[in-house]
Motif scaffolding. Sequence first.
Motif, PDB file in Angstrom:
ATOM      1  N   UNK A   1       7.210 -24.485  41.780  1.00 59.69           N
ATOM      2  CA  UNK A   1       7.079 -25.746  42.509  1.00 59.69           C
ATOM      3  C   UNK A   1       7.903 -25.716  43.794  1.00 59.69           C
ATOM      4  N   UNK A   2       7.454 -26.494  44.749  1.00 56.08           N
ATOM      5  CA  UNK A   2       8.188 -26.679  45.996  1.00 56.08           C
ATOM      6  C   UNK A   2       8.479 -28.160  46.168  1.00 56.08           C
ATOM      7  N   UNK A   3       9.722 -28.458  46.535  1.00 55.03           N
ATOM      8  CA  UNK A   3      10.136 -29.837  46.732  1.00 55.03           C
ATOM      9  C   UNK A   3      10.123 -30.141  48.235  1.00 55.03           C
ATOM     10  N   UNK A   4       9.386 -31.160  48.618  1.00 59.04           N
ATOM     11  CA  UNK A   4       9.278 -31.536  50.024  1.00 59.04           C
ATOM     12  C   UNK A   4       9.951 -32.892  50.227  1.00 59.04           C
ATOM     13  N   UNK A   5      11.057 -32.955  50.980  1.00 57.95           N
ATOM     14  CA  UNK A   5      11.720 -34.248  51.208  1.00 57.95           C
ATOM     15  C   UNK A   5      10.936 -35.102  52.204  1.00 57.95           C
ATOM     16  N   UNK A   6      10.838 -36.384  51.912  1.00 57.37           N
ATOM     17  CA  UNK A   6      10.192 -37.334  52.820  1.00 57.37           C
ATOM     18  C   UNK A   6      11.203 -38.416  53.186  1.00 57.37           C
ATOM     19  N   UNK A   7      11.785 -38.341  54.380  1.00 58.34           N
ATOM     20  CA  UNK A   7      12.780 -39.341  54.771  1.00 58.34           C
ATOM     21  C   UNK A   7      12.145 -40.707  55.029  1.00 58.34           C
TER      22      UNK A   7
ATOM     23  N   UNK B   1      19.468 -51.429  63.380  1.00 60.09           N
ATOM     24  CA  UNK B   1      19.023 -51.481  64.773  1.00 60.09           C
ATOM     25  C   UNK B   1      17.573 -51.019  64.888  1.00 60.09           C
ATOM     26  N   UNK B   2      16.675 -51.980  64.901  1.00 66.20           N
ATOM     27  CA  UNK B   2      15.243 -51.676  64.895  1.00 66.20           C
ATOM     28  C   UNK B   2      14.809 -50.770  66.054  1.00 66.20           C
ATOM     29  N   UNK B   3      15.221 -51.022  67.312  1.00 67.24           N
ATOM     30  CA  UNK B   3      14.774 -50.138  68.396  1.00 67.24           C
ATOM     31  C   UNK B   3      15.221 -48.689  68.204  1.00 67.24           C
ATOM     32  N   UNK B   4      16.435 -48.494  67.739  1.00 61.85           N
ATOM     33  CA  UNK B   4      16.933 -47.135  67.530  1.00 61.85           C
ATOM     34  C   UNK B   4      16.179 -46.441  66.406  1.00 61.85           C
ATOM     35  N   UNK B   5      15.908 -47.165  65.317  1.00 58.11           N
ATOM     36  CA  UNK B   5      15.135 -46.587  64.211  1.00 58.11           C
ATOM     37  C   UNK B   5      13.736 -46.199  64.671  1.00 58.11           C
ATOM     38  N   UNK B   6      13.100 -47.101  65.405  1.00 61.00           N
ATOM     39  CA  UNK B   6      11.746 -46.831  65.879  1.00 61.00           C
ATOM     40  C   UNK B   6      11.714 -45.589  66.776  1.00 61.00           C
ATOM     41  N   UNK B   7      12.709 -45.470  67.644  1.00 60.15           N
ATOM     42  CA  UNK B   7      12.746 -44.324  68.564  1.00 60.15           C
ATOM     43  C   UNK B   7      12.892 -43.014  67.794  1.00 60.15           C
ATOM     44  N   UNK B   8      13.746 -42.994  66.785  1.00 59.43           N
ATOM     45  CA  UNK B   8      13.927 -41.775  65.988  1.00 59.43           C
ATOM     46  C   UNK B   8      12.648 -41.452  65.216  1.00 59.43           C
ATOM     47  N   UNK B   9      12.040 -42.465  64.627  1.00 54.92           N
ATOM     48  CA  UNK B   9      10.804 -42.261  63.861  1.00 54.92           C
ATOM     49  C   UNK B   9       9.695 -41.690  64.743  1.00 54.92           C
TER      50      UNK B   9
ATOM     51  N   UNK C   1       6.615 -41.752  59.621  1.00 56.05           N
ATOM     52  CA  UNK C   1       5.899 -43.028  59.549  1.00 56.05           C
ATOM     53  C   UNK C   1       6.648 -44.155  58.864  1.00 56.05           C
ATOM     54  N   UNK C   2       7.694 -43.823  58.094  1.00 55.04           N
ATOM     55  CA  UNK C   2       8.323 -44.843  57.255  1.00 55.04           C
ATOM     56  C   UNK C   2       9.744 -45.133  57.729  1.00 55.04           C
TER      57      UNK C   2
END
Length: 383
Positions: A42-48, A54-62, A68-69
């Motif tokens: 098996x392979x484990x794939x992390x999904x952050x 801070x919504x603007x900073x989160x959106x920019x990083x995403x 997508x999340x």
Amino acid sequence: MTSRTLRIAMNGVTGRMGYRQHLVRSLLAIRDQGGLELGDGRTLVPEPVLVGRREPALRAIAERHDLPHWTTDLDAVLADETIDVYFDAQATSARVTALGRAIAAGKHVYTEKPTATDLASALELARLADAAGIRHGVVQDKIFLPGLLKLKRLVDGGFFGEILSVRGEFGYWVFEGDWQDAQRPSWNYRAEDGGGISLDMFPHWAYVLGELFGRVTSVTALVTTHVPRRWDESGRPYAATADDAAYAILQLEGGAVAQLNSSWAVRVMRDELVEFQVDGTHGSAVAGLRRCRAQHRSATPRPVWDPELPATEPFREQWQEIPDNGTFENGFKAQWELFLRHVALGTPYHWDLLAGARGVQLAELGLRSSAEGRRLDVPELTL
């Protein structure tokens, strides 16, 4: 080979460490290499899943990393049954509450240190996590770095004979923020926000010394604030209420003595921002984050003290470079992979919340030693 997705709520990724080391250089690096092979087909794939205030900073990083999340609603994340792990890289003052909520929600937790600003809270988190039956880990990155891995190789191989002493120097000049921007956030210098170099660095020293040389059994410390006035991110002056330098003498199990200086008010005259010199009956070594050099007893020169004459010996050239003899991963990524295996397979993992509490204990005792002007014993912690 089958793959499994592990969803990880990452709180604090808008900060320097949370973004660079944990998101980009650890989880996204694991994802980009195709996941983490578990050794059982098996392979484990992390999904952050990015979390923050801070919504603007989160959106920019995403958007930058095609993630997508993301959300500013921590309650919703902790209520989401598809979230497997909660990771915390927030400011220290916010950590205990968030970790406690994640544990209550049944999430596995992985967190930056210090885990709390006081020992009682750190121990309570460890007790709650054990009672909940979750898997938990604390970032202890320094022991996964090349210089200290090479130093550990020397320790394990018996190179030093009897280890007599460890001397550590850490620090650099953090700009006050008036004429040059500070390299660290202003909360680091406010005790009321969980700041202070003792709380920041003593947890590192607890695990570095414990992993390599032996548990700390006593501490004598002098803690101070060398720079009492600084300027915040908006250019406003403020009083630095937290310590920016700590000088400690630590007795280790087995008899060795460690002297560790930590300072954000020192200019660097060494090869790396942190260096440890280890002296033993059969040899000595100096290790930083990347390099490690050693001098065996058979190759030790015979210096003679004569203040009337200039030194002519090339002391630095008399040490042997310890080879890599392998490829070293990013230290944060290496520990993330161990923790993900622990979550997925239940493999042994001792860098847990109790280990994190030992770091908080040493910081608390160091501050108390300085305030009381005396040496204090360090009791062994158990739950």
